[in-house]
Design an enzyme around this catalytic site. Structure first.
Site, PDB file in Angstrom:
ATOM      1  N   TYR A 221      -0.411   0.893 -13.119  1.00  0.00           N
ATOM      2  CA  TYR A 221       0.076   0.519 -11.445  1.00  0.00           C
ATOM      3  C   TYR A 221      -0.491  -1.024 -11.047  1.00  0.00           C
ATOM      4  O   TYR A 221       0.383  -1.888 -10.825  1.00  0.00           O
ATOM      5  CB  TYR A 221      -0.339   1.277 -10.686  1.00  0.00           C
ATOM      6  CG  TYR A 221      -0.147   1.135  -9.105  1.00  0.00           C
ATOM      7  CD1 TYR A 221       1.285   1.052  -8.584  1.00  0.00           C
ATOM      8  CD2 TYR A 221      -1.109   0.876  -8.364  1.00  0.00           C
ATOM      9  CE1 TYR A 221       1.379   0.755  -7.207  1.00  0.00           C
ATOM     10  CE2 TYR A 221      -1.067   0.299  -6.902  1.00  0.00           C
ATOM     11  CZ  TYR A 221       0.492   0.385  -6.507  1.00  0.00           C
ATOM     12  OH  TYR A 221       0.488   0.064  -5.019  1.00  0.00           O
TER      13      TYR A 221
ATOM     14  N   SER B 134       0.751  -5.976  -3.908  1.00  0.00           N
ATOM     15  CA  SER B 134      -0.159  -5.152  -3.252  1.00  0.00           C
ATOM     16  C   SER B 134      -1.621  -5.838  -3.635  1.00  0.00           C
ATOM     17  O   SER B 134      -1.832  -6.777  -4.479  1.00  0.00           O
ATOM     18  CB  SER B 134      -0.414  -3.881  -4.202  1.00  0.00           C
ATOM     19  OG  SER B 134      -1.504  -3.129  -4.113  1.00  0.00           O
TER      20      SER B 134
END
Length: 261
Positions: free
Chosen positions: A151, A138
């Site tokens: 995260y 990501s």
């Protein structure tokens, strides 16, 4: 005798980017084993079977070693030509306010389960000197994630892990590709309790387009791909902006209630 189609395993494939990656594989002529930790994986399999390729589905919690074992057993010994390690979890709010079991589940799903699975399947690929691995990292991995601290840290690990593994395998015919999407229109933000944040309410990228970019990069043997020009700018800027500034910027996107400001 009919030649057997190539075989792909896609994790986190019940919805979102994972489901769209599975669609890309089916359209590309792969037979599929799709995996998720929820019963909706069977619904996804039923929809994908319309493509005419063989689709198997397994419900398994890849945050556990037992779940990874269940997935590997479901391949029934078939050679995995492409592993698309996409399963992941998110979690919003300040770290000290989070339930620690939920935070650990994010780590175990995104990091531990991914590493176990890539190690199991990757070793078989290396032995036969053939295979493709796609890991969903990501753009969040480039930024200290205030109010998504765990995260973002897991995605930073996956980005780094992908680059390192690719280099280790550079003298083989096994390719490793890291797909690094930005905010994408999926169930992620609802599940991560981020709907009252600026990032949760902002316009997002299309999951199908993101998946196609990642699939094409994997098939072309590319090392990494950032989907979307805004995300490309973000990752370029992250390499020169101080980490403290990046964390402060992330707070504006992910702090609860920021959607109203």
């Amino acid at each position: 005798m009919t030649e057997q189609r190539p075989f792909a395993v896609v994790t986190g494939a019940s919805t979102g980017i994972g489901f769209e990656l599975a669609k890309c594989c089916a359209q590309g002529g792969f037979d599929l084993l799709i995996v998720a930790d929820e019963p909706e994986i069977e619904t996804a399999a039923a929809e994908l079977r319309a493509s005419g390729v063989s689709i198997d589905a397994v419900q398994a919690d890849l945050s556990t070693e037992g779940g990874v074992d269940r997935l590997v057993a479901a391949t029934k010994g078939r050679q995995v030509d492409a592993l698309l390690a996409n399963a992941g979890r998110g979690l919003g709010h300040a770290f000290l306010d989070q339930d620690i079991d939920a935070a650990r589940h994010v780590i175990d799903t995104n990091v531990t389960g991914s590493v176990l699975l890539v190690h199991r399947v990757g070793n078989d690929m290396r032995r036969r000197n053939s295979g493709r691995i796609l890991i969903t990292g990501s753009v969040a991995g480039f930024t200290p994630g205030s109010f998504q601290a765990v995260y973002n840290a897991t995605k930073s690990f996956l980005n780094s892990f992908s680059f390192a593994l690719r280099d280790e395998l550079k003298d083989t015919e096994v390719t490793v590709t890291c797909l690094m999407p930005g905010p994408t229109e999926t169930a992620f933000f609802r599940r991560a309790d981020l709907l009252d944040t600026a990032v949760g309410t902002a316009e997002k990228d299309d999951a199908g387009e993101v998946a196609r970019i990642g699939f094409d990069a994997m098939m072309n043997g590319e090392g990494d791909v950032v989907s979307g020009w805004k995300n490309k700018l973000q990752t370029a800027a992250a390499s020169v902006i101080p980490s403290g500034v990046l964390a402060s910027q992330h707070r504006k996107m992910a702090e609860p209630g920021s959607a109203k400001s």
